[in-house]
Motif scaffolding. Structure first.
Motif, PDB file in Angstrom:
ATOM      1  N   THR A 244       0.811  -1.210   0.000  1.00 30.60           N
ATOM      2  CA  THR A 244       0.000   0.000   0.000  1.00 30.60           C
ATOM      3  C   THR A 244       0.848   1.265   0.000  1.00 30.60           C
ATOM      4  O   THR A 244       0.340   2.350  -0.286  1.00 30.60           O
ATOM      5  N   GLY A 245       2.136   1.145   0.318  1.00 29.81           N
ATOM      6  CA  GLY A 245       3.009   2.311   0.294  1.00 29.81           C
ATOM      7  C   GLY A 245       4.262   2.091   1.109  1.00 29.81           C
ATOM      8  O   GLY A 245       4.325   1.166   1.932  1.00 29.81           O
ATOM      9  N   VAL A 246       5.278   2.931   0.873  1.00 32.21           N
ATOM     10  CA  VAL A 246       6.539   2.857   1.609  1.00 32.21           C
ATOM     11  C   VAL A 246       6.915   4.264   2.060  1.00 32.21           C
ATOM     12  O   VAL A 246       6.444   5.258   1.486  1.00 32.21           O
ATOM     13  N   PRO A 247       7.738   4.404   3.086  1.00 26.16           N
ATOM     14  CA  PRO A 247       8.148   5.741   3.549  1.00 26.16           C
ATOM     15  C   PRO A 247       8.817   6.546   2.437  1.00 26.16           C
ATOM     16  O   PRO A 247       9.601   6.018   1.653  1.00 26.16           O
ATOM     17  N   LYS A 248       8.538   7.831   2.400  1.00 28.28           N
ATOM     18  CA  LYS A 248       9.032   8.697   1.329  1.00 28.28           C
ATOM     19  C   LYS A 248      10.397   9.291   1.671  1.00 28.28           C
ATOM     20  O   LYS A 248      10.785   9.375   2.837  1.00 28.28           O
ATOM     21  N   GLY A 249      11.112   9.704   0.622  1.00 29.90           N
ATOM     22  CA  GLY A 249      12.334  10.470   0.795  1.00 29.90           C
ATOM     23  C   GLY A 249      13.595   9.664   1.000  1.00 29.90           C
ATOM     24  O   GLY A 249      14.623  10.226   1.394  1.00 29.90           O
ATOM     25  N   GLY A 250      13.577   8.382   0.720  1.00 31.51           N
ATOM     26  CA  GLY A 250      14.758   7.567   0.908  1.00 31.51           C
ATOM     27  C   GLY A 250      15.778   7.739  -0.210  1.00 31.51           C
ATOM     28  O   GLY A 250      15.419   7.992  -1.364  1.00 31.51           O
ATOM     29  N   ASP A 251      17.054   7.602   0.158  1.00 34.49           N
ATOM     30  CA  ASP A 251      18.128   7.615  -0.842  1.00 34.49           C
ATOM     31  C   ASP A 251      18.365   6.224  -1.410  1.00 34.49           C
ATOM     32  O   ASP A 251      18.814   6.085  -2.546  1.00 34.49           O
ATOM     33  N   VAL A 252      18.096   5.205  -0.594  1.00 32.73           N
ATOM     34  CA  VAL A 252      18.206   3.826  -1.070  1.00 32.73           C
ATOM     35  C   VAL A 252      17.131   2.989  -0.389  1.00 32.73           C
ATOM     36  O   VAL A 252      16.951   3.063   0.833  1.00 32.73           O
ATOM     37  N   TYR A 253      16.391   2.259  -1.194  1.00 35.68           N
ATOM     38  CA  TYR A 253      15.359   1.347  -0.700  1.00 35.68           C
ATOM     39  C   TYR A 253      15.884  -0.077  -0.853  1.00 35.68           C
ATOM     40  O   TYR A 253      16.434  -0.436  -1.899  1.00 35.68           O
ATOM     41  N   ILE A 254      15.720  -0.881   0.196  1.00 40.90           N
ATOM     42  CA  ILE A 254      16.205  -2.258   0.184  1.00 40.90           C
ATOM     43  C   ILE A 254      15.014  -3.213   0.207  1.00 40.90           C
ATOM     44  O   ILE A 254      14.101  -3.064   1.022  1.00 40.90           O
ATOM     45  N   LEU A 255      15.043  -4.180  -0.686  1.00 42.37           N
ATOM     46  CA  LEU A 255      14.095  -5.296  -0.675  1.00 42.37           C
ATOM     47  C   LEU A 255      14.916  -6.568  -0.556  1.00 42.37           C
ATOM     48  O   LEU A 255      15.519  -7.024  -1.528  1.00 42.37           O
ATOM     49  N   CYS A 256      14.976  -7.099   0.641  1.00 42.72           N
ATOM     50  CA  CYS A 256      15.809  -8.280   0.905  1.00 42.72           C
ATOM     51  C   CYS A 256      14.927  -9.496   1.155  1.00 42.72           C
ATOM     52  O   CYS A 256      14.256  -9.579   2.180  1.00 42.72           O
ATOM     53  N   ARG A 257      14.893 -10.403   0.204  1.00 47.75           N
ATOM     54  CA  ARG A 257      14.199 -11.680   0.333  1.00 47.75           C
ATOM     55  C   ARG A 257      12.718 -11.515   0.680  1.00 47.75           C
ATOM     56  O   ARG A 257      12.171 -12.274   1.466  1.00 47.75           O
ATOM     57  N   VAL A 258      12.062 -10.523   0.110  1.00 45.49           N
ATOM     58  CA  VAL A 258      10.649 -10.293   0.428  1.00 45.49           C
ATOM     59  C   VAL A 258       9.735 -10.438  -0.785  1.00 45.49           C
ATOM     60  O   VAL A 258       8.513 -10.344  -0.647  1.00 45.49           O
TER      61      VAL A 258
END
Length: 339
Positions: A227-241
């Motif tokens: 439904t959404g992710v926190p805004k303003g990140g420099d790097v987003y990580i998706l680890c084994r999800v």
């Protein structure tokens, strides 16, 4: 007719693999690695410590010695090995993995013919509900799963070597217990972090991260990556999800990350195993089937993930190899010049 002795031995070794797994599970359930480490070195002492039959302990230990879990014998005394040391209860122990795989996951694999035939979860047949719904209602198993994920993350320490996190705002999407984010923030003292996961996972993550890196450097957010992710990140990580979810859901997560990025210099870092249809290796192929048994999910090829990223306005900038046949895939937002 000539008997192919080696082929017969290969079949026997493969088909009895489940017996070996259950023997190791039983050893962990009885606490044998802990008892041997504490100095119990014979059948009598181990039987007394575990409450099990002396004869049963003797027969189990004989197999475990043959498997290399322990050394010695009933006559000379049992001693631990590097394998048994990895199973002694503690922060980095693989004990919870053995218990989870020997109980809930073993039950799911009992329905492998159904799962393969219908391409649906064997876990749902065994437990009458999806895996993650079960975790939400079974806190003890959820904690065991979280500890299993943390203890099995042998590649985390190498992640800061393949991506520069210094000075960045890092958002770990579906970050679980927080071990990866803590590893990243310890390696990059000027970085800050946000962990997003569902409510039943975040309490322990918050406690762990505050203890490891301090509350001022990290925020833990209850939420759903679909439904959404926190805004303003420099790097987003998706680890084994991603493996437990369909392509459309994965594209949706990619789109959320793309829209939430601080600017065109932000990146999406995907850490996962990717299967290969040509010249496959055992570990990714095995884990792919395990996902089918537990969640109904699958591991994808790197090419397939690349196509999903492109649908979300991202492209693969580079890749890097990590331990345990894991790959780091770095994706960048597609700019008008690259469209």
């Amino acid at each position: 007719m000539t008997v192919d002795v080696q082929a017969t031995r290969d079949v026997v070794d493969i088909i009895t693999g489940g017996w070996r797994a259950q023997a190791l599970y039983t050893a962990v359930r009885l606490g044998l690695p802990d008892h041997v480490a504490a100095g119990c070195d014979n059948d009598v002492e181990l039987a007394k410590a575990t409450g099990a039959s002396e004869g049963g302990v003797h027969r189990l230990m004989r197999l475990l010695v043959a498997m290399g879990v322990f050394t010695g014998s009933a006559a000379t005394g049992y001693r631990g090995t590097r394998v048994s040391a990895a199973l002694v209860d503690g922060p980095q122990s693989l004990r919870d993995m053995c218990l989870l795989y020997g109980e809930e996951f073993h039950s799911a694999w009992n329905h492998a013919p159904h799962a393969i035939s219908t391409e649906s979860s064997g876990f749902e047949v065994a437990y009458d509900q999806p895996f993650y719904a079960y975790l939400a209602e079974a806190p003890a198993t959820a904690r065991r799963f979280q500890r299993t994920m943390n203890a099995a993350s042998m590649f985390f320490h190498r992640v800061p070597a393949v991506f520069d996190f210094e000075g960045k705002k890092v958002v770990d999407v579906g970050g679980g217990g927080g071990q990866l984010l803590a590893t990243v923030l310890r390696a990059a003292p000027d970085a800050t972090g946000t962990l997003l996961d569902r409510e039943h996972m975040t309490a322990k993550a918050r406690e762990y991260l505050h203890a490891e890196v301090g509350a001022k450097r990290v925020e833990v957010v209850d939420g759903d990556m679909f439904t959404g992710v926190p805004k303003g990140g420099d790097v987003y990580i998706l680890c084994r999800v991603l493996a437990g979810h369909g392509d459309e859901d994965v594209v949706r997560v990619f789109e959320h990350c793309r829209r939430a990025m601080a600017d065109a210099s932000s990146r999406l870092l995907i850490l996962d195993r990717f299967v290969e249809d040509e010249n496959p290796t055992v570990l990714p192929a095995l884990w792919d089937l395990h996902l089918l048994m537990t969640t109904g999910g699958e591991h994808r090829t790197a090419d397939r993930v690349t196509r999903l990223l492109e649908r979300a306005g991202l492209f693969v900038e580079r890749t890097a190899d990590l331990p345990m046949e894991t790959t780091a895939l770095v994706a960048a937002p597609r700019t008008p010049q690259r469209a």
